[in-house]
Scaffold this motif. Structure first.
Motif, short mmCIF file in Angstrom:
data_model
loop_
_atom_site.label_atom_id
_atom_site.label_comp_id
_atom_site.label_asym_id
_atom_site.label_seq_id
_atom_site.Cartn_x
_atom_site.Cartn_y
_atom_site.Cartn_z
N SER A 1 0.84 -1.19 0.00
CA SER A 1 0.00 0.00 0.00
C SER A 1 0.89 1.26 0.00
CB SER A 1 -0.88 -0.02 1.25
OG SER A 1 -1.62 1.16 1.32
N ILE A 2 0.56 2.22 -0.84
CA ILE A 2 1.34 3.47 -0.90
C ILE A 2 0.38 4.65 -0.77
CG2 ILE A 2 3.33 2.63 -2.22
CD1 ILE A 2 1.96 3.55 -4.78
N ASP A 3 0.87 5.76 -0.25
CA ASP A 3 -0.04 6.90 -0.12
C ASP A 3 0.23 7.97 -1.16
OD1 ASP A 3 2.28 7.87 0.84
OD2 ASP A 3 1.54 8.37 2.86
N ARG A 4 1.28 7.78 -1.97
CA ARG A 4 1.50 8.72 -3.06
C ARG A 4 2.28 8.03 -4.18
NH1 ARG A 4 6.30 11.88 -2.45
NH2 ARG A 4 7.63 10.79 -1.00
N ALA A 5 2.18 8.60 -5.37
CA ALA A 5 2.86 8.02 -6.53
C ALA A 5 3.81 9.09 -7.07
CB ALA A 5 1.83 7.64 -7.59
N PRO A 6 5.03 9.12 -6.51
CA PRO A 6 5.94 10.24 -6.84
C PRO A 6 6.84 9.99 -8.05
CG PRO A 6 6.86 8.95 -5.03
CD PRO A 6 5.59 8.26 -5.45
N ASN A 7 6.99 8.73 -8.47
CA ASN A 7 8.03 8.44 -9.46
C ASN A 7 7.49 8.38 -10.89
OD1 ASN A 7 9.75 8.12 -7.26
ND2 ASN A 7 9.19 5.95 -7.08
N PRO A 8 8.07 9.14 -11.79
CA PRO A 8 7.60 9.14 -13.17
C PRO A 8 7.59 7.73 -13.75
CG PRO A 8 9.27 10.83 -12.86
CD PRO A 8 9.22 10.03 -11.60
N MET A 9 6.52 7.37 -14.39
CA MET A 9 6.34 6.10 -15.09
C MET A 9 6.21 4.90 -14.15
SD MET A 9 6.31 7.43 -18.04
CE MET A 9 6.59 6.47 -19.51
N MET A 10 6.11 5.13 -12.84
CA MET A 10 5.95 3.98 -11.94
C MET A 10 4.61 3.29 -12.21
SD MET A 10 5.20 5.74 -8.20
CE MET A 10 4.81 4.23 -7.32
N ILE A 11 4.60 2.00 -11.99
CA ILE A 11 3.38 1.20 -12.22
C ILE A 11 2.69 1.00 -10.87
CG2 ILE A 11 2.47 -1.00 -13.07
CD1 ILE A 11 3.74 0.69 -15.29
N LEU A 12 1.40 1.19 -10.84
CA LEU A 12 0.65 1.01 -9.60
C LEU A 12 -0.73 0.46 -9.93
CD1 LEU A 12 -1.48 3.72 -9.25
CD2 LEU A 12 0.78 4.75 -9.31
N THR A 13 -1.41 0.00 -8.92
CA THR A 13 -2.77 -0.50 -9.12
C THR A 13 -3.71 0.22 -8.15
OG1 THR A 13 -2.38 -2.30 -7.57
CG2 THR A 13 -2.09 -2.80 -9.92
N MET A 14 -4.96 0.32 -8.56
CA MET A 14 -5.97 0.88 -7.65
C MET A 14 -7.36 0.39 -8.09
SD MET A 14 -6.81 4.81 -8.71
CE MET A 14 -5.17 5.46 -8.67
N PRO A 15 -8.26 0.22 -7.13
CA PRO A 15 -9.63 -0.10 -7.50
C PRO A 15 -10.29 1.10 -8.17
CG PRO A 15 -9.40 0.07 -5.09
CD PRO A 15 -8.06 0.33 -5.68
N VAL A 16 -11.10 0.85 -9.19
CA VAL A 16 -11.78 1.96 -9.87
C VAL A 16 -13.29 1.75 -9.81
CG1 VAL A 16 -9.93 2.72 -11.40
CG2 VAL A 16 -11.34 0.82 -12.10
N GLU A 17 -14.01 2.85 -9.80
CA GLU A 17 -15.46 2.78 -9.55
C GLU A 17 -16.26 2.39 -10.79
OE1 GLU A 17 -16.38 6.56 -7.75
OE2 GLU A 17 -15.04 6.13 -6.07
N LYS A 18 -15.69 2.58 -11.98
CA LYS A 18 -16.36 2.20 -13.22
C LYS A 18 -15.36 1.48 -14.11
CE LYS A 18 -19.74 5.88 -13.21
NZ LYS A 18 -20.30 7.03 -13.90
N PRO A 19 -15.84 0.67 -15.06
CA PRO A 19 -14.89 -0.02 -15.95
C PRO A 19 -14.05 0.98 -16.73
CG PRO A 19 -17.10 -0.93 -16.17
CD PRO A 19 -17.23 0.29 -15.33
N VAL A 20 -12.79 0.65 -16.90
CA VAL A 20 -11.89 1.47 -17.71
C VAL A 20 -11.26 0.55 -18.76
CG1 VAL A 20 -11.40 3.23 -15.96
CG2 VAL A 20 -10.02 1.14 -16.01
N ALA A 21 -10.51 1.13 -19.68
CA ALA A 21 -9.90 0.33 -20.75
C ALA A 21 -8.45 0.77 -20.94
CB ALA A 21 -10.69 0.52 -22.04
N VAL A 22 -7.67 -0.12 -21.53
CA VAL A 22 -6.28 0.21 -21.83
C VAL A 22 -6.27 1.46 -22.72
CG1 VAL A 22 -4.19 -0.57 -23.01
CG2 VAL A 22 -5.54 -2.18 -21.67
#
Ligand code: SF4
Length: 413
Positions: A384-405
């Motif tokens: 678990s992280i509380d911020r995404a500071p690094n350019p191009m870093m890969i992360l995951t998160m739950p999203v409220e609606k479907p998204v696409a690549v």
């Protein structure tokens, strides 16, 4: 000539300064892209596009039913034309759909040495009347990019009197001079605006003085100091509220300016105009320009927006001489790399810093935008992280609606 009343669907033509922008523009609805940029010229070959990039870009465009044009619209001094024939043959052979040229020398060389490669006249040639379009048609050109300085009435008149394809700018930066015919940049920074090198010197801030011959210079404000520095920057163009008129007047290609703009800009603007054109063509009678399209364009606007020369010669309201309205600023923060519909978790590549608690907006091709607050996110180690500071870093998160690549994420600055 013709005054065709049957409405023809115009292509949405987007700028693509890099291969990534080319793919993004097409993914977001561009029917065609033009490549080139500041570094682009005959000498520098494809600038940001290597031959391999062009081959990949053309293959991607073909898969999506889109076209790729190459801008080679530099002013050609003696010697610059050397190698032009090879260059035109090379781009023809990789499958480029047309080359955009302004210099008659290059037009002649292209026609003679790369037969089969369609030629479009660049806006740098300042075509403003139908006789000029007919002239270039008779020289074998398929399309003319109109000067940005033509009015809507002139567009109508041109269309009535010629059947050559018309490409017109509908969105993006304007020039304080006749589209690039300017040596301010050459003078201030030794960068040639007529060879793709404009340093936008007109938009710099200047102090304005009165300097009678032989006298001391005095500030025009008489306060010893100039209150507001002087600039000659024109505001940008946005024709989103005039799509029906452009289509009814037979514009074949809607050109978006901005080869140097970001993928956030290109995706947003192409998406809006694609949606507007599709909506109009589906039902012209009941077409309405939606406020959400205008709002969307403001999210990436860098200056005030106006209609350029289409309805009147720009007044001082359309110049950035003085006070300016604060423009809402959004920041592009990431793009969707994958989405798991079972777990409703998106994999995201970070493009700008953001944190847990931020209100973010997802958008993709079409208008399925939605906002959500970042409640939680995880790094590649699933921590678990509380911020995404690094350019191009890969992360995951739950999203409220479907998204696409390929969907993008932004947040208000
Ligand atoms: S310096 Fe300004 S006016 Fe001159 S070519 Fe560049 S953008 Fe146009």
């Amino acid at each position: 000539m013709t005054n065709e009343r049957t409405l023809k669907r115009p292509e949405v033509l987007a700028p693509a300064g890099t291969l990534e922008k080319l793919k993004t523009a097409i993914h977001y609805g561009a029917d065609a892209v033009y490549i080139g940029g500041n570094a682009y010229g005959l000498r520098s070959r494809a600038g940001n596009f290597t031959k391999e990039d062009m081959i990949e870009g053309v293959a991607f465009a073909n898969e999506h039913g889109a076209k790729v044009y190459v801008a080679a619209n530099m002013v050609t001094h003696e010697g610059n034309q050397e190698g032009a024939g090879d260059f035109f043959r090379e781009i023809r052979d990789v499958g480029i759909s047309a080359v955009i040229v302004s210099d008659p020398a290059l037009i002649e060389i292209c026609a003679a040495e790369a037969p089969g490669l369609p030629i479009h006249l660049s806006t740098q040639a300042s075509a403003t009347n139908y006789e000029t379009l007919e002239f270039w048609k008779n020289e074998g050109l398929e399309r003319v990019v109109l000067a940005r300085e033509v009015s809507m009435d002139e567009v109508a008149e041109i269309r009535k009197n010629t059947d050559v394809e018309i490409e017109a700018f509908i969105h993006g930066a304007m020039c304080i001079s006749y589209s690039g015919r300017c040596t301010l940049s050459n003078h201030m920074s030794m960068r040639d605006a007529n060879r793709g090198g404009c340093s936008q010197s007109c938009r710099w801030k200047y102090e304005l003085y009165d300097m009678p011959f032989g006298a001391e210079r005095t500030s025009l404000t008489d306060k010893g100091e100039v209150e507001e520095e002087f600039s000659m920057s024109a505001v940008d163009m946005a024709m989103i509220q005039h799509i029906p008129e452009l289509i009814q007047n037979g514009v074949d290609s809607f050109k978006i300016e901005g080869r140097m703009k970001s993928i956030h800009y290109v995706s947003t603007v192409a998406n809006v105009y694609k949606k507007a054109v599709d909506t109009y063509m589906e039902d012209p009678e009941n077409y309405e320009c939606k406020q959400e399209w205008i709002d969307e364009l403001w999210k990436v606007a860098q200056r005030e927006l106006s209609t350029g020369f289409y309805y009147h010669v720009p007044t001082d309201e359309e110049q950035l001489f003085g006070e300016r309205r604060k423009i809402p600023q959004y920041k592009f923060i990431g793009e969707v790399m994958a989405y798991d519909s079972e777990t409703k978790v998106a994999t995201i590549r970070q493009r700008n810093h953001f944190s847990v608690g931020d209100e973010i907006e997802f958008y993709g091709p079409g208008f399925n935008h939605f906002h959500q607050t970042v409640e939680v996110m995880y790094n590649e180690e699933d921590e678990s992280i509380d911020r995404a500071p690094n350019p191009m870093m890969i992360l995951t998160m739950p999203v409220e609606k479907p998204v696409a690549v390929g969907d993008m994420i932004r947040k208000k600055k």
